[in-house]
Scaffold this motif. Structure first.
Motif, PDB file in Angstrom:
ATOM      1  N   PHE A 295      57.625  32.019  47.543  1.00  0.00           N
ATOM      2  CA  PHE A 295      58.060  32.343  48.844  1.00  0.00           C
ATOM      3  C   PHE A 295      58.048  31.192  50.030  1.00  0.00           C
ATOM      4  CE2 PHE A 295      57.243  33.833  53.400  1.00  0.00           C
ATOM      5  CZ  PHE A 295      58.476  34.537  53.431  1.00  0.00           C
ATOM      6  N   PHE A 296      56.840  30.475  49.725  1.00  0.00           N
ATOM      7  CA  PHE A 296      56.572  29.511  50.679  1.00  0.00           C
ATOM      8  C   PHE A 296      57.605  28.104  50.211  1.00  0.00           C
ATOM      9  CE2 PHE A 296      52.957  31.621  51.963  1.00  0.00           C
ATOM     10  CZ  PHE A 296      53.330  31.916  53.393  1.00  0.00           C
TER      11      PHE A 296
ATOM     12  N   LEU B  72      61.377  28.758  50.839  1.00  0.00           N
ATOM     13  CA  LEU B  72      61.415  29.117  52.458  1.00  0.00           C
ATOM     14  C   LEU B  72      62.330  27.686  52.947  1.00  0.00           C
ATOM     15  CD1 LEU B  72      61.138  31.598  53.942  1.00  0.00           C
ATOM     16  CD2 LEU B  72      58.925  30.423  55.030  1.00  0.00           C
TER      17      LEU B  72
ATOM     18  N   PHE C  59      64.310  25.741  51.868  1.00  0.00           N
ATOM     19  CA  PHE C  59      65.639  25.763  51.498  1.00  0.00           C
ATOM     20  C   PHE C  59      66.527  26.757  52.165  1.00  0.00           C
ATOM     21  CE2 PHE C  59      63.446  23.780  48.067  1.00  0.00           C
ATOM     22  CZ  PHE C  59      64.341  22.559  47.835  1.00  0.00           C
ATOM     23  N   LEU C  60      65.996  27.399  52.932  1.00  0.00           N
ATOM     24  CA  LEU C  60      66.593  28.573  53.532  1.00  0.00           C
ATOM     25  C   LEU C  60      66.640  28.310  55.023  1.00  0.00           C
ATOM     26  CD1 LEU C  60      64.950  31.811  51.779  1.00  0.00           C
ATOM     27  CD2 LEU C  60      67.214  31.013  51.634  1.00  0.00           C
ATOM     28  N   SER C  61      65.817  27.152  55.465  1.00  0.00           N
ATOM     29  CA  SER C  61      65.629  26.846  56.879  1.00  0.00           C
ATOM     30  C   SER C  61      66.960  26.715  57.491  1.00  0.00           C
ATOM     31  CB  SER C  61      64.745  25.720  57.212  1.00  0.00           C
ATOM     32  OG  SER C  61      64.887  25.180  58.323  1.00  0.00           O
ATOM     33  N   PRO C  62      67.208  27.225  58.854  1.00  0.00           N
ATOM     34  CA  PRO C  62      68.568  26.847  59.387  1.00  0.00           C
ATOM     35  C   PRO C  62      68.578  25.403  59.914  1.00  0.00           C
ATOM     36  CG  PRO C  62      66.944  28.321  60.916  1.00  0.00           C
ATOM     37  CD  PRO C  62      66.437  27.883  59.348  1.00  0.00           C
TER      38      PRO C  62
ATOM     39  N   ARG D 234      59.381  22.564  57.470  1.00  0.00           N
ATOM     40  CA  ARG D 234      58.990  23.946  57.082  1.00  0.00           C
ATOM     41  C   ARG D 234      58.272  24.015  55.562  1.00  0.00           C
ATOM     42  NH1 ARG D 234      57.891  27.686  59.607  1.00  0.00           N
ATOM     43  NH2 ARG D 234      59.739  28.295  60.716  1.00  0.00           N
TER      44      ARG D 234
ATOM     45  N   LEU E 266      50.185  26.885  55.144  1.00  0.00           N
ATOM     46  CA  LEU E 266      50.138  28.600  55.003  1.00  0.00           C
ATOM     47  C   LEU E 266      49.211  28.727  53.668  1.00  0.00           C
ATOM     48  CD1 LEU E 266      53.129  29.702  56.636  1.00  0.00           C
ATOM     49  CD2 LEU E 266      51.060  29.684  57.786  1.00  0.00           C
TER      50      LEU E 266
END
Lengths: 194, 193
Positions: free
Chosen positions: B59-60, B63, B65-68, B83, B90
């Motif tokens: 997940f982390f 993430l 690569f999914l950041s806007p 991120r 985290l």
């Protein structure tokens, strides 16, 4: 009933009801987790809240609800699904919330209903606080980013994640209201039979 | 104060502080918390199985690569370095939290918890633990017997599901009856609480 008999009753009833809840958590809770059932926390909270309400009617003394919750939490701590801080703290917070309601408003039907509803809704703030404790402050930004990206990929507009959170919180309230009505009925029946 | 108490309190304070700190000192606080616990109880460093960490790690790591707002490239794919940094912080926080949980469960016995509870004013904790162990067996037997007669009376999943409130109430009433019997027995035997 003299003071010693009352103290014995307090210790024994709170232990027996705590063990009953602990057993439900150990077996039913582990089974629901294995099934990956949604809202399993709220369902288990509902069962626990009904047991706590019944226990409070049998032993209508201050701290009896919290004492019952501590026994259930101790049993959950040693259950075979290994040490789980989330459910254990959930049990203790739920018992604390219900103890507070019963201590302030007594253990009539209305108090039983609201205490149960609050106990079931506890899962919502619990999710946010436990995520913050486990992952730290940045976790919510990460969740919102991921939700926004998924939402964009699926072609949904607006803040879809807010609606999802609202439905999730609403489901907790619904389960809490149903369990609250059940707990009030059970408490009423115990009072009539006593 | 004993060493394990000092480590427990300091590691917990560091972990809580890490939740408020920027990523670099936050990471250092997490490493210090896990390091302290691991130095005293090395087993606590083996926190969680590889399976346990697979989902959070994926997940982390996915993430960024999914950041806007991507600001770097990895093998031609845009990702957010900020991120990624946050995600690692985290994960470190979650690891330190798990290490600390295992450290506490390895370091404190039931007797120590009982003594601690007594110091907090819960005087009957030891008695309740012993009682819970006795009650556990009899309640298990009672529940399986209640379930046996309940299912005998209601063949089929639907009938069993519809009658759940009856089962619930029966289990509760049987538990209350067991509690009443035990209370009377304790009273007659002169058990002081």
């Amino acid at each position: 009933m003299n003071d010693q008999a009352s103290r014995i009753r307090f210790a024994v009833y709170t232990t027996v009801f705590g063990v009953l809840w602990g057993l439900a958590e150990m077996f039913l809770g582990t089974w629901l987790k294995a099934l990956n059932m949604p809202l399993k926390g709220a369902v288990m909270a509902a069962i626990g809240a009904v047991l706590l309400s019944a226990g409070r009617v049998y032993v209508p003394r201050r701290w009896s609800t919290l004492s019952t919750g501590l026994v259930a939490a101790a049993l959950k701590m040693v259950s075979f699904s290994a040490f789980k801080l989330g459910p254990v703290s959930g049990i203790m917070i739920e018992a604390l919330v219900m103890e507070a309601v019963f201590s302030v408003f007594g253990n009539g039907s209305a108090a039983v209903f609201w205490a149960t509803l609050l106990a079931c809704f506890e899962g919502v703030p619990h999710f946010f606080v436990s995520n913050w404790l486990i992952y730290g402050g940045g976790i919510f930004g990460a969740y919102i980013d991921a939700a926004a990206r998924i939402q964009k990929m699926l072609g949904f507009s607006g803040d879809m994640w807010l609606k999802v959170v609202a439905v999730w919180a609403g489901a907790h309230l619904l389960i809490g209201a149903l369990a609250g009505a059940g707990a009030a009925a059970v408490a009423g029946r115990i009072r009539r039979e006593a | 104060m004993r060493l394990k108490d000092a480590v427990s309190f300091s590691a917990l304070a560091l972990l809580l502080a890490a939740g408020f700190l920027p990523w670099r000192p936050g990471l250092a606080a997490c490493a210090a918390a896990a390091g302290m616990a691991g130095a005293l109880r090395p087993r606590s460093l083996r926190a969680g199985s590889p399976r346990f960490w697979t989902f959070p790690a994926l997940f982390f790591l996915a993430l960024p690569f999914l950041s806007p707002a991507p600001d770097s490239y990895f093998l031609g794919a845009p990702y957010s370095a900020a991120r990624l940094r946050d995600g690692l912080a985290l994960l470190a926080h979650a690891y330190a939290f798990t290490v600390l949980t295992i450290f506490v469960s390895l370091s404190y016995s039931v007797e120590e918890i009982t003594a601690f509870a007594a110091r907090l004013g819960f005087r009957n904790t030891g008695l309740k633990i012993a009682l819970a162990m006795i009650v556990l067996r009899s309640l298990k037997a009672m529940l399986s017997e209640t379930w046996y007669y309940y299912s005998l009376d209601r063949p089929g999943r639907r009938a069993r599901l519809a009658g759940l409130p009856v089962l619930f109430f029966a289990a509760m009433r049987n538990a209350a009856a067991a509690a009443e019997d035990l209370s009377v027995l304790f009273y007659l035997r002169g058990v002081r609480i």
